[in-house]
Design a protein around this motif. Structure first.
Motif, PDB file in Angstrom:
ATOM      1  N   VAL A  27      33.389  41.356  41.470  1.00  0.00           N
ATOM      2  CA  VAL A  27      34.678  41.079  40.834  1.00  0.00           C
ATOM      3  C   VAL A  27      34.572  39.726  40.128  1.00  0.00           C
ATOM      4  O   VAL A  27      34.348  38.697  40.766  1.00  0.00           O
ATOM      5  CB  VAL A  27      35.816  41.073  41.884  1.00  0.00           C
ATOM      6  CG1 VAL A  27      37.146  40.711  41.244  1.00  0.00           C
ATOM      7  CG2 VAL A  27      35.913  42.423  42.582  1.00  0.00           C
ATOM      8  N   LEU A  33      41.136  42.284  40.777  1.00  0.00           N
ATOM      9  CA  LEU A  33      41.419  42.750  42.144  1.00  0.00           C
ATOM     10  C   LEU A  33      42.493  43.840  42.139  1.00  0.00           C
ATOM     11  O   LEU A  33      42.472  44.755  42.959  1.00  0.00           O
ATOM     12  CB  LEU A  33      41.882  41.584  43.032  1.00  0.00           C
ATOM     13  CG  LEU A  33      40.808  40.541  43.363  1.00  0.00           C
ATOM     14  CD1 LEU A  33      41.429  39.337  44.056  1.00  0.00           C
ATOM     15  CD2 LEU A  33      39.730  41.149  44.256  1.00  0.00           C
ATOM     16  N   LEU A  36      41.180  47.325  41.726  1.00  0.00           N
ATOM     17  CA  LEU A  36      40.308  47.900  42.769  1.00  0.00           C
ATOM     18  C   LEU A  36      40.862  49.211  43.302  1.00  0.00           C
ATOM     19  O   LEU A  36      40.107  50.102  43.680  1.00  0.00           O
ATOM     20  CB  LEU A  36      40.160  46.925  43.950  1.00  0.00           C
ATOM     21  CG  LEU A  36      39.238  45.729  43.745  1.00  0.00           C
ATOM     22  CD1 LEU A  36      39.298  44.837  44.963  1.00  0.00           C
ATOM     23  CD2 LEU A  36      37.804  46.191  43.495  1.00  0.00           C
ATOM     24  N   LEU A  69      32.820  38.216  45.009  1.00  0.00           N
ATOM     25  CA  LEU A  69      33.625  37.572  43.977  1.00  0.00           C
ATOM     26  C   LEU A  69      32.794  36.528  43.250  1.00  0.00           C
ATOM     27  O   LEU A  69      32.045  35.794  43.901  1.00  0.00           O
ATOM     28  CB  LEU A  69      34.828  36.854  44.618  1.00  0.00           C
ATOM     29  CG  LEU A  69      35.617  37.643  45.680  1.00  0.00           C
ATOM     30  CD1 LEU A  69      36.671  36.742  46.320  1.00  0.00           C
ATOM     31  CD2 LEU A  69      36.296  38.867  45.040  1.00  0.00           C
ATOM     32  N   TYR A 144      44.305  37.996  48.439  1.00  0.00           N
ATOM     33  CA  TYR A 144      44.827  39.272  47.951  1.00  0.00           C
ATOM     34  C   TYR A 144      45.046  40.164  49.164  1.00  0.00           C
ATOM     35  O   TYR A 144      44.097  40.436  49.917  1.00  0.00           O
ATOM     36  CB  TYR A 144      43.809  39.904  46.987  1.00  0.00           C
ATOM     37  CG  TYR A 144      44.212  41.245  46.445  1.00  0.00           C
ATOM     38  CD1 TYR A 144      45.261  41.375  45.549  1.00  0.00           C
ATOM     39  CD2 TYR A 144      43.522  42.392  46.838  1.00  0.00           C
ATOM     40  CE1 TYR A 144      45.630  42.624  45.058  1.00  0.00           C
ATOM     41  CE2 TYR A 144      43.887  43.641  46.340  1.00  0.00           C
ATOM     42  CZ  TYR A 144      44.947  43.740  45.459  1.00  0.00           C
ATOM     43  OH  TYR A 144      45.303  44.974  44.975  1.00  0.00           O
ATOM     44  N   THR A 179      41.033  34.428  47.696  1.00  0.00           N
ATOM     45  CA  THR A 179      40.758  34.206  46.275  1.00  0.00           C
ATOM     46  C   THR A 179      40.581  32.723  45.936  1.00  0.00           C
ATOM     47  O   THR A 179      39.900  32.396  44.971  1.00  0.00           O
ATOM     48  CB  THR A 179      41.893  34.789  45.414  1.00  0.00           C
ATOM     49  OG1 THR A 179      43.137  34.250  45.891  1.00  0.00           O
ATOM     50  CG2 THR A 179      41.941  36.305  45.506  1.00  0.00           C
TER      51      THR A 179
END
Ligand SMILES: Cc1cc2nc3c(=O)[nH]c(=O)nc-3n(C[C@H](O)[C@H](O)[C@H](O)COP(=O)(O)OP(=O)(O)OC[C@H]3O[C@@H](n4cnc5c(N)ncnc54)[C@H](O)[C@@H]3O)c2cc1C
Length: 337
Positions: A27, A33, A36, A69, A144, A179
């Motif tokens: 990502v 996100l 997803l 990420l 998230y 995040t």
């Protein structure tokens, strides 16, 4: 966002275990996100968020989706006479964040130099070393929420930090993707010198009034000498947590080992697991491809191409021996997958 099938994880975990993930998603932007949910069935499908892979042990192929990420921006979001609020995105390399704060003389995480991994993983086990823990400076965590599919934030208190512990390992386990974190750092930092051999090593170098940069550098030197480099010898740092014991247990150990080291943390007595392993006769012990590192027995190393199962067997042997010797159960710090 990038998607890979049947993806090798060998270079993505510091034990260098040769396993594959059925699906791997990189990502690259926070907004991705929200997409997803189109890729798989959230939250029922089992997923794993992987940072730098420095605190995981894979025991088999991962038969589902792994998410990593890569967003890694750093921004100052507020500042006053004494403090700066610095927000770092999850994909940033933790040690890059430490270097940047030290260069700017912002205090609070300088003793956490050289801890491998990413910013996003740091709150999970409340990383700590040489007298500092993330919880001392953490202001806010953004994540998230996989169930509600929205970004939320938690204050320091809501993270329920403890020794190598947080809410993210308990009630929120597998329900979130961190995040970013925001740290509250000191503009006029006071170096933390009262842990291990930091003060002694500084005086050996003739540094009487150290800056946080001096402290961070000396910790880098100590760690380089003491810990195996995961690039060269596979490992995930401390394999076990330092156990808490009651006073009775400590007194019993003192009967046979009057010099047993112990210290108070969170008002509980902690004994170094490395000492227990060493006194159980397992410092530098090796069985096949796996061993305890001779300079730091709390670190289990993969000398050759060990499988995750071999490392687990070895860890169980250590736990059994320490239990028989001291009647103390060692709990893994590493996440076993
Ligand atoms: C040589 C060595 C020395 C070490 N020294 C220390 C030390 O001094 N102190 C210390 O505390 N630790 C230490 N560690 C352990 C490790 O570096 C830390 O735990 C680090 O924070 C792990 O980061 P990572 O990105 O590699 O996480 P990973 O190993 O990839 O993941 C660890 C856990 O966090 C979860 N996770 C990762 N990123 C996210 C995210 N964005 N959102 C949700 N969940 C996530 C994973 O699912 C997993 O459960 C050491 C490790 C090594 C190899």
């Amino acid at each position: 966002m990038k998607l890979f099938e049947n993806f090798s994880l060998k270079d993505l975990n510091t034990f260098h275990i040769d396993v594959k993930a059925k699906r791997f998603i990189l990502v690259e932007k926070i907004d991705e996100l929200f997409d997803l949910k189109d890729s798989f069935d959230l939250p029922s499908e089992k997923i794993l968020i992987l940072g730098g892979g420095s605190n995981v042990l894979f025991t088999k192929d991962f038969d589902s989706t792994i998410i990593q990420l890569s967003f890694n921006q750093l921004s100052e979001i507020n500042s006053d006479k004494n403090f700066v609020l610095l927000k770092a995105e999850a994909g940033m390399v933790w040690d890059d964040l430490v270097k940047s704060t030290v260069e700017n003389n912002l205090g609070g995480i300088e003793n956490l130099a050289m801890i491998p991994g990413t910013v996003g993983a740091a709150p999970i086990q409340n990383i700590g070393a040489y007298g500092q823990e993330l919880k001392d400076t953490l202001y806010e965590v953004e994540f998230y929420d996989l169930t509600e599919r929205k970004i939320k934030s938690f204050s320091n208190e809501q993270c329920q930090f403890g020794y190598r512990d947080s809410v993210f390992k308990k009630s929120l386990k597998n329900k979130f993707i961190i995040t970013s974190i925001t740290l509250r750092l000191y503009k006029n930092p006071v170096p933390v010198l009262n842990y291990g051999n930091v003060a002694t090593e500084l005086s050996k170098e003739g540094i009487a009034n150290p800056t946080i940069k001096d402290v961070s550098n000396i910790i880098r030197k100590i760690r380089t000498e003491k810990l195996p480099d995961p690039q060269k010898i596979g490992n995930a740092g401390s394999f076990f947590k330092n156990p808490f014991v009651d006073e009775k247990t400590l007194l019993q150990i003192k009967n046979n080992f009057p010099d047993v080291p112990s210290f108070l943390q969170e008002n509980k007595i902690k004994i170094p697991a490395a000492w227990l392993i060493e006194k159980s006769g397992l410092k530098g012990f090796r069985k096949g491809n796996v061993g305890t590192y001779p300079k730091q027995p709390l670190v289990i190393v993969n000398y050759e191409d060990a499988t995750g199962a071999e490392i687990i067997d070895f860890a169980k042997f250590i736990q059994k021996t320490v239990l028989e010797t001291f009647n103390i159960e060692l709990e893994p710090e590493v996440n076993i997958i």
